[in-house]
Design a protein around this motif. Structure first.
Motif, PDB file in Angstrom:
ATOM      1  N   ASN A 125       0.846  -1.191   0.000  1.00 14.45           N
ATOM      2  CA  ASN A 125       0.000   0.000   0.000  1.00 14.45           C
ATOM      3  C   ASN A 125       0.885   1.245   0.000  1.00 14.45           C
ATOM      4  OD1 ASN A 125      -2.519  -1.491   0.313  1.00 14.45           O
ATOM      5  ND2 ASN A 125      -1.817  -1.892   2.392  1.00 14.45           N
ATOM      6  N   PRO A 126       1.449   1.602  -1.146  1.00  9.73           N
ATOM      7  CA  PRO A 126       2.410   2.712  -1.167  1.00  9.73           C
ATOM      8  C   PRO A 126       1.798   4.062  -0.792  1.00  9.73           C
ATOM      9  CG  PRO A 126       1.937   1.972  -3.403  1.00  9.73           C
ATOM     10  CD  PRO A 126       1.234   1.047  -2.473  1.00  9.73           C
ATOM     11  N   ILE A 127       2.562   4.784   0.010  1.00  7.41           N
ATOM     12  CA  ILE A 127       2.205   6.150   0.400  1.00  7.41           C
ATOM     13  C   ILE A 127       3.225   7.063  -0.258  1.00  7.41           C
ATOM     14  CG2 ILE A 127       1.886   7.740   2.323  1.00  7.41           C
ATOM     15  CD1 ILE A 127       1.301   5.247   4.059  1.00  7.41           C
ATOM     16  N   VAL A 128       2.730   7.970  -1.099  1.00  7.80           N
ATOM     17  CA  VAL A 128       3.607   8.766  -1.949  1.00  7.80           C
ATOM     18  C   VAL A 128       3.328  10.251  -1.756  1.00  7.80           C
ATOM     19  CG1 VAL A 128       4.213   9.255  -4.356  1.00  7.80           C
ATOM     20  CG2 VAL A 128       3.686   6.910  -3.662  1.00  7.80           C
ATOM     21  N   MET A 129       4.389  11.057  -1.779  1.00 11.63           N
ATOM     22  CA  MET A 129       4.241  12.507  -1.795  1.00 11.63           C
ATOM     23  C   MET A 129       4.646  12.996  -3.174  1.00 11.63           C
ATOM     24  SD  MET A 129       6.344  15.593   0.078  1.00 11.63           S
ATOM     25  CE  MET A 129       5.987  15.121   1.747  1.00 11.63           C
ATOM     26  N   ASP A 130       3.777  13.777  -3.791  1.00 12.68           N
ATOM     27  CA  ASP A 130       4.081  14.430  -5.058  1.00 12.68           C
ATOM     28  C   ASP A 130       4.366  15.890  -4.720  1.00 12.68           C
ATOM     29  OD1 ASP A 130       4.253  15.473  -7.591  1.00 12.68           O
ATOM     30  OD2 ASP A 130       2.332  14.697  -8.286  1.00 12.68           O
ATOM     31  N   TYR A 131       5.656  16.189  -4.473  1.00 15.24           N
ATOM     32  CA  TYR A 131       6.073  17.518  -4.022  1.00 15.24           C
ATOM     33  C   TYR A 131       6.302  18.422  -5.221  1.00 15.24           C
ATOM     34  CZ  TYR A 131       8.600  21.196  -1.669  1.00 15.24           C
ATOM     35  OH  TYR A 131       8.987  22.412  -1.191  1.00 15.24           O
ATOM     36  N   GLY A 132       5.738  19.625  -5.181  1.00 13.69           N
ATOM     37  CA  GLY A 132       5.807  20.507  -6.337  1.00 13.69           C
ATOM     38  C   GLY A 132       4.989  19.902  -7.457  1.00 13.69           C
ATOM     39  N   VAL A 164      -1.942  19.427   0.196  1.00  8.02           N
ATOM     40  CA  VAL A 164      -1.279  20.277   1.182  1.00  8.02           C
ATOM     41  C   VAL A 164      -0.709  21.483   0.451  1.00  8.02           C
ATOM     42  CG1 VAL A 164       0.596  20.442   2.857  1.00  8.02           C
ATOM     43  CG2 VAL A 164      -0.715  18.320   2.659  1.00  8.02           C
ATOM     44  N   LYS A 165      -1.078  22.669   0.914  1.00  6.64           N
ATOM     45  CA  LYS A 165      -0.565  23.904   0.321  1.00  6.64           C
ATOM     46  C   LYS A 165       0.674  24.353   1.094  1.00  6.64           C
ATOM     47  CE  LYS A 165      -1.777  28.544  -1.216  1.00  6.64           C
ATOM     48  NZ  LYS A 165      -0.417  28.964  -1.155  1.00  6.64           N
ATOM     49  N   VAL A 166       1.741  24.616   0.358  1.00  7.56           N
ATOM     50  CA  VAL A 166       2.961  25.147   0.948  1.00  7.56           C
ATOM     51  C   VAL A 166       2.784  26.653   1.083  1.00  7.56           C
ATOM     52  CG1 VAL A 166       5.441  25.451   0.645  1.00  7.56           C
ATOM     53  CG2 VAL A 166       4.335  23.367  -0.174  1.00  7.56           C
ATOM     54  N   SER A 182       0.999  26.571  -5.220  1.00 10.49           N
ATOM     55  CA  SER A 182      -0.053  27.225  -5.997  1.00 10.49           C
ATOM     56  C   SER A 182      -1.440  26.694  -5.627  1.00 10.49           C
ATOM     57  CB  SER A 182       0.186  27.005  -7.494  1.00 10.49           C
ATOM     58  OG  SER A 182      -0.947  27.381  -8.239  1.00 10.49           O
ATOM     59  N   ALA A 183      -2.274  27.581  -5.099  1.00 16.78           N
ATOM     60  CA  ALA A 183      -3.647  27.190  -4.756  1.00 16.78           C
ATOM     61  C   ALA A 183      -4.415  26.774  -6.004  1.00 16.78           C
ATOM     62  CB  ALA A 183      -4.361  28.342  -4.052  1.00 16.78           C
ATOM     63  N   THR A 184      -4.144  27.423  -7.125  1.00 13.58           N
ATOM     64  CA  THR A 184      -4.826  27.075  -8.375  1.00 13.58           C
ATOM     65  C   THR A 184      -4.490  25.651  -8.806  1.00 13.58           C
ATOM     66  OG1 THR A 184      -4.769  29.386  -9.079  1.00 13.58           O
ATOM     67  CG2 THR A 184      -5.146  27.749 -10.790  1.00 13.58           C
ATOM     68  N   ASN A 185      -3.212  25.280  -8.744  1.00 11.91           N
ATOM     69  CA  ASN A 185      -2.824  23.909  -9.073  1.00 11.91           C
ATOM     70  C   ASN A 185      -3.532  22.916  -8.173  1.00 11.91           C
ATOM     71  OD1 ASN A 185      -1.114  24.830 -11.058  1.00 11.91           O
ATOM     72  ND2 ASN A 185       0.763  24.476  -9.891  1.00 11.91           N
ATOM     73  N   LEU A 186      -3.583  23.206  -6.891  1.00 16.15           N
ATOM     74  CA  LEU A 186      -4.210  22.285  -5.948  1.00 16.15           C
ATOM     75  C   LEU A 186      -5.713  22.171  -6.180  1.00 16.15           C
ATOM     76  CD1 LEU A 186      -2.156  23.218  -2.785  1.00 16.15           C
ATOM     77  CD2 LEU A 186      -1.910  21.180  -4.221  1.00 16.15           C
ATOM     78  N   GLN A 187      -6.343  23.243  -6.602  1.00 20.90           N
ATOM     79  CA  GLN A 187      -7.772  23.177  -6.934  1.00 20.90           C
ATOM     80  C   GLN A 187      -8.001  22.271  -8.140  1.00 20.90           C
ATOM     81  OE1 GLN A 187      -8.733  27.312  -7.459  1.00 20.90           O
ATOM     82  NE2 GLN A 187      -9.008  27.680  -5.270  1.00 20.90           N
ATOM     83  N   ILE A 188      -7.130  22.380  -9.132  1.00 22.45           N
ATOM     84  CA  ILE A 188      -7.230  21.514 -10.312  1.00 22.45           C
ATOM     85  C   ILE A 188      -7.056  20.053  -9.915  1.00 22.45           C
ATOM     86  CG2 ILE A 188      -6.072  20.873 -12.474  1.00 22.45           C
ATOM     87  CD1 ILE A 188      -5.459  23.930 -12.793  1.00 22.45           C
ATOM     88  N   ILE A 189      -6.050  19.778  -9.089  1.00 23.38           N
ATOM     89  CA  ILE A 189      -5.804  18.409  -8.622  1.00 23.38           C
ATOM     90  C   ILE A 189      -7.015  17.878  -7.868  1.00 23.38           C
ATOM     91  CG2 ILE A 189      -4.451  17.037  -6.973  1.00 23.38           C
ATOM     92  CD1 ILE A 189      -2.038  18.812  -7.790  1.00 23.38           C
ATOM     93  N   HIS A 190      -7.572  18.694  -6.997  1.00 24.52           N
ATOM     94  CA  HIS A 190      -8.737  18.271  -6.212  1.00 24.52           C
ATOM     95  C   HIS A 190      -9.899  17.907  -7.129  1.00 24.52           C
ATOM     96  CE1 HIS A 190     -12.165  18.510  -3.439  1.00 24.52           C
ATOM     97  NE2 HIS A 190     -11.272  18.086  -2.549  1.00 24.52           N
ATOM     98  N   PHE A 224       0.406  15.422 -12.491  1.00 19.12           N
ATOM     99  CA  PHE A 224       0.676  14.389 -13.481  1.00 19.12           C
ATOM    100  C   PHE A 224       1.268  13.117 -12.872  1.00 19.12           C
ATOM    101  CE2 PHE A 224       3.540  12.367 -16.546  1.00 19.12           C
ATOM    102  CZ  PHE A 224       2.646  12.045 -17.550  1.00 19.12           C
ATOM    103  N   TYR A 225       2.360  13.242 -12.120  1.00 16.91           N
ATOM    104  CA  TYR A 225       3.038  12.058 -11.576  1.00 16.91           C
ATOM    105  C   TYR A 225       2.231  11.392 -10.466  1.00 16.91           C
ATOM    106  CZ  TYR A 225       6.980  13.676 -14.304  1.00 16.91           C
ATOM    107  OH  TYR A 225       7.779  14.085 -15.336  1.00 16.91           O
ATOM    108  N   GLY A 226       1.606  12.190  -9.626  1.00 18.51           N
ATOM    109  CA  GLY A 226       0.777  11.623  -8.566  1.00 18.51           C
ATOM    110  C   GLY A 226      -0.401  10.842  -9.118  1.00 18.51           C
TER     111      GLY A 226
END
Length: 84
Positions: A9-16, A64-66, A41-49, A21-23
Motif C-alpha cells: 500500500n504505497p504512500i507517496v508525496m508528489d512535491y511541487g 497540502v498547500k505550501v 499554488s492554490a490554483t494547481n491544488l484546486q485543479i488536482i482536487h 501528473f506524476y501523482g
C-alpha cells in the motif's frame, strides 16, 4: 515507480505537484496507493482536487498547500514510501 513495485500500500508525496501528473500516474497504476499532493499554488491544488474527484480517487489523496517558499511549514506524521 519501480521503487514501490513491491510495496503493498504505497504512500507517496508528489512535491511541487503542478497539476498532479506524476501523482495521478501512481494512483492509476497502484490501486491501493495514497498520494499527498504538495504545491505552493492554490490554483494547481484546486485543479488536482477537481480531477481527483472526477477520477473517483476519493479517500486516496490529500492536498497540502505550501505557505513558506522554503517549505519550512511542512510537517508530516506519516512516512512516505516515495517522494516525487
Amino acid at each position: 515507480i519501480e521503487s514501490i513495485m513491491c510495496v503493498k500500500n504505497p504512500i507517496v508525496m508528489d512535491y511541487g505537484s503542478g497539476i498532479g501528473f506524476y501523482g495521478f500516474e501512481i494512483l492509476e497504476q497502484f490501486q491501493n496507493s495514497r498520494v499527498t499532493f504538495v504545491d505552493i499554488s492554490a490554483t494547481n491544488l484546486q485543479i488536482i482536487h477537481r480531477l481527483s474527484e472526477l477520477k473517483n480517487f476519493n479517500k486516496r489523496f490529500k492536498i497540502v498547500k505550501v505557505k513558506d517558499p522554503k517549505a519550512k511549514d511542512l510537517h508530516f506524521e506519516e512516512k512516505f514510501d516515495l517522494i516525487l
